[in-house]
Design a protein around this motif. Structure first.
Motif, mmCIF file in Angstrom:
data_model
loop_
_atom_site.group_PDB
_atom_site.id
_atom_site.type_symbol
_atom_site.label_atom_id
_atom_site.label_comp_id
_atom_site.label_asym_id
_atom_site.label_seq_id
_atom_site.Cartn_x
_atom_site.Cartn_y
_atom_site.Cartn_z
ATOM 1 N N ILE A 54 47.367 -30.607 33.794
ATOM 2 C CA ILE A 54 46.176 -30.938 32.991
ATOM 3 C C ILE A 54 45.733 -32.366 33.279
ATOM 4 O O ILE A 54 44.541 -32.644 33.454
ATOM 5 N N GLY A 55 46.702 -33.266 33.384
ATOM 6 C CA GLY A 55 46.373 -34.656 33.673
ATOM 7 C C GLY A 55 45.848 -34.869 35.085
ATOM 8 O O GLY A 55 44.980 -35.708 35.318
ATOM 9 N N ALA A 56 46.366 -34.122 36.039
ATOM 10 C CA ALA A 56 45.923 -34.264 37.439
ATOM 11 C C ALA A 56 44.528 -33.698 37.649
ATOM 12 O O ALA A 56 43.789 -34.146 38.536
ATOM 13 N N THR A 57 44.166 -32.714 36.834
ATOM 14 C CA THR A 57 42.844 -32.102 36.980
ATOM 15 C C THR A 57 41.821 -32.681 36.002
ATOM 16 O O THR A 57 40.659 -32.294 36.037
ATOM 17 N N GLY A 58 42.257 -33.588 35.136
ATOM 18 C CA GLY A 58 41.341 -34.216 34.189
ATOM 19 C C GLY A 58 40.788 -33.262 33.158
ATOM 20 O O GLY A 58 39.677 -33.447 32.666
ATOM 21 N N GLN A 59 41.560 -32.248 32.794
ATOM 22 C CA GLN A 59 41.066 -31.200 31.895
ATOM 23 C C GLN A 59 40.998 -31.629 30.430
ATOM 24 O O GLN A 59 40.388 -30.931 29.633
ATOM 25 N N ASN A 60 41.583 -32.743 30.079
ATOM 26 C CA ASN A 60 41.470 -33.239 28.711
ATOM 27 C C ASN A 60 40.377 -34.304 28.703
ATOM 28 O O ASN A 60 40.585 -35.423 29.179
ATOM 29 N N PRO A 61 39.191 -33.977 28.164
ATOM 30 C CA PRO A 61 38.074 -34.925 28.230
ATOM 31 C C PRO A 61 38.356 -36.233 27.484
ATOM 32 O O PRO A 61 37.801 -37.272 27.822
ATOM 33 N N ARG A 62 39.223 -36.198 26.524
ATOM 34 C CA ARG A 62 39.565 -37.407 25.775
ATOM 35 C C ARG A 62 40.405 -38.357 26.613
ATOM 36 O O ARG A 62 40.264 -39.576 26.519
ATOM 37 N N LYS A 63 41.266 -37.803 27.479
ATOM 38 C CA LYS A 63 42.174 -38.637 28.268
ATOM 39 C C LYS A 63 41.726 -38.833 29.710
ATOM 40 O O LYS A 63 42.096 -39.813 30.342
ATOM 41 N N GLY A 64 40.989 -37.876 30.258
ATOM 42 C CA GLY A 64 40.579 -37.973 31.656
ATOM 43 C C GLY A 64 41.743 -37.682 32.595
ATOM 44 O O GLY A 64 42.698 -36.995 32.228
ATOM 45 N N THR A 65 41.683 -38.233 33.791
ATOM 46 C CA THR A 65 42.735 -38.021 34.785
ATOM 47 C C THR A 65 43.878 -38.991 34.499
ATOM 48 O O THR A 65 43.696 -40.206 34.575
ATOM 49 N N THR A 66 45.035 -38.430 34.173
ATOM 50 C CA THR A 66 46.182 -39.253 33.773
ATOM 51 C C THR A 66 47.393 -39.080 34.685
ATOM 52 O O THR A 66 48.357 -39.819 34.551
#
Length: 115
Positions: A54-66
């Motif tokens: 999820i972090g590599a694909t930036g799927q959490n709009p609140r966190k972005g790419t993590t």
């Protein structure tokens, strides 16, 4: 000790056994409960793979790419290591159990009799 295949220990199962021994020596909870907790650790590691993807694909709009895809690789390795140690926790014959199972999976998937 490593061989020439990217730092893989010369005997993977010796390393798994050493990790198992290390965990057993400092196990805060033993018995059946300790065994179940060792198995649950695998779910935790799988969750970390999902978090990294999820972090590599930036799927959490609140966190972005993590995370990076290298983070995903590392988390997948943690899953494999944790599963191997969990298997070793269930049986001292982990090497043989895994080898037989891998051969069965290869046989039905690849049409071969060996791994």
């Amino acid at each position: 000790m490593s061989d020439d295949r990217g730092g893989i220990p010369a005997d993977l199962w010796d390393t798994v056994d050493a990790l198992w021994q290390w965990l057993e020596a400092d196990q805060p909870v033993g018995g059946r409960e300790g065994l179940l907790l060792r198995m649950l650790k695998l779910s935790e590691e799988v969750g970390e793979v999902a978090e990294a993807v999820i972090g590599a694909t930036g799927q959490n709009p609140r966190k972005g790419t993590t995370h990076t895809w290298e983070d995903v690789e590392a988390e997948l390795c943690d899953v494999v290591i944790t599963a191997m140690v969990a298997l070793r926790t269930l049986t001292p014959e982990a090497r043989e159990v895994f080898g037989r199972h891998l051969a069965r999976v290869a046989g039905r998937s690849l049409g071969t009799r060996g791994a």
